[in-house]
Design a protein around this motif. Sequence first.
Motif, PDB file in Angstrom:
ATOM      1  N   HIS A  56       0.807  -1.226   0.000  1.00  0.00           N
ATOM      2  CA  HIS A  56       0.000   0.000   0.000  1.00  0.00           C
ATOM      3  C   HIS A  56       0.841   1.276   0.000  1.00  0.00           C
ATOM      4  O   HIS A  56       0.305   2.363  -0.180  1.00  0.00           O
ATOM      5  CB  HIS A  56      -0.962   0.005   1.188  1.00  0.00           C
ATOM      6  N   ASN A  57       2.146   1.124   0.203  1.00  0.00           N
ATOM      7  CA  ASN A  57       3.014   2.298   0.236  1.00  0.00           C
ATOM      8  C   ASN A  57       3.989   2.358  -0.943  1.00  0.00           C
ATOM      9  O   ASN A  57       4.873   3.199  -0.963  1.00  0.00           O
ATOM     10  CB  ASN A  57       3.789   2.331   1.556  1.00  0.00           C
ATOM     11  N   ASP A  59       4.222   2.647  -5.215  1.00  0.00           N
ATOM     12  CA  ASP A  59       3.431   3.143  -6.339  1.00  0.00           C
ATOM     13  C   ASP A  59       3.627   2.234  -7.556  1.00  0.00           C
ATOM     14  O   ASP A  59       4.679   2.227  -8.178  1.00  0.00           O
ATOM     15  CB  ASP A  59       3.880   4.583  -6.666  1.00  0.00           C
ATOM     16  N   ARG A  60       2.572   1.484  -7.896  1.00  0.00           N
ATOM     17  CA  ARG A  60       2.637   0.591  -9.061  1.00  0.00           C
ATOM     18  C   ARG A  60       2.732   1.388 -10.367  1.00  0.00           C
ATOM     19  O   ARG A  60       3.194   0.872 -11.376  1.00  0.00           O
ATOM     20  CB  ARG A  60       1.425  -0.334  -9.118  1.00  0.00           C
ATOM     21  N   GLU A  61       2.294   2.620 -10.333  1.00  0.00           N
ATOM     22  CA  GLU A  61       2.392   3.483 -11.524  1.00  0.00           C
ATOM     23  C   GLU A  61       3.870   3.785 -11.813  1.00  0.00           C
ATOM     24  O   GLU A  61       4.285   3.915 -12.947  1.00  0.00           O
ATOM     25  CB  GLU A  61       1.622   4.791 -11.311  1.00  0.00           C
ATOM     26  N   GLU A  62       4.639   3.884 -10.729  1.00  0.00           N
ATOM     27  CA  GLU A  62       6.063   4.203 -10.852  1.00  0.00           C
ATOM     28  C   GLU A  62       6.877   2.964 -11.227  1.00  0.00           C
ATOM     29  O   GLU A  62       7.708   2.999 -12.125  1.00  0.00           O
ATOM     30  CB  GLU A  62       6.551   4.772  -9.507  1.00  0.00           C
TER      31      GLU A  62
END
Length: 154
Positions: A56-57, A59-62
């Motif tokens: 949760h901490n 970033d899958r976008e990154e």
Amino acid sequence: MREEVLQLLEKALEDNKSLFLIDFTITEANQIRITIDGDNGVTVEDCIAVSRAIEHNLDREETDFSLEVMSAGVSQPLQAPRQYKKNIGRKLQVKTESGESIEGELTEATEQEVTLKWKTREPKPIGKGKHTVKKEAVVPYNDIVEAKVMITFN
């Protein structure tokens, strides 16, 4: 990414002080694999909590990644002094650097070494027959090639 995951992992383990890290790897394909153990064992909920604290901490976008958090299996060799301490009173099979194999009850575990005790039958020093002899071995961690808890069924 490694440093970020390690920081999140350390925080997750701080939140549950009975848990501790056994293994942590990140592959080139960003597969994060974490193996934990606990002074009182590890529950599925413990693995989920650690997984969520990390996932949760990040970033899958990154960075795209996969995350696997598991407990140290009963058949896996012991690796950390804390694992030995939680297994005091259990029977271990220890293979040493010199090629010796020792099976005995783990009676003590410090930060540097373990103590194993067992009984064996040996020839009597005088006369015929055998008698039971109590043995003890103190083995430093750096002399241990592999140590496993022996599972016995009564």
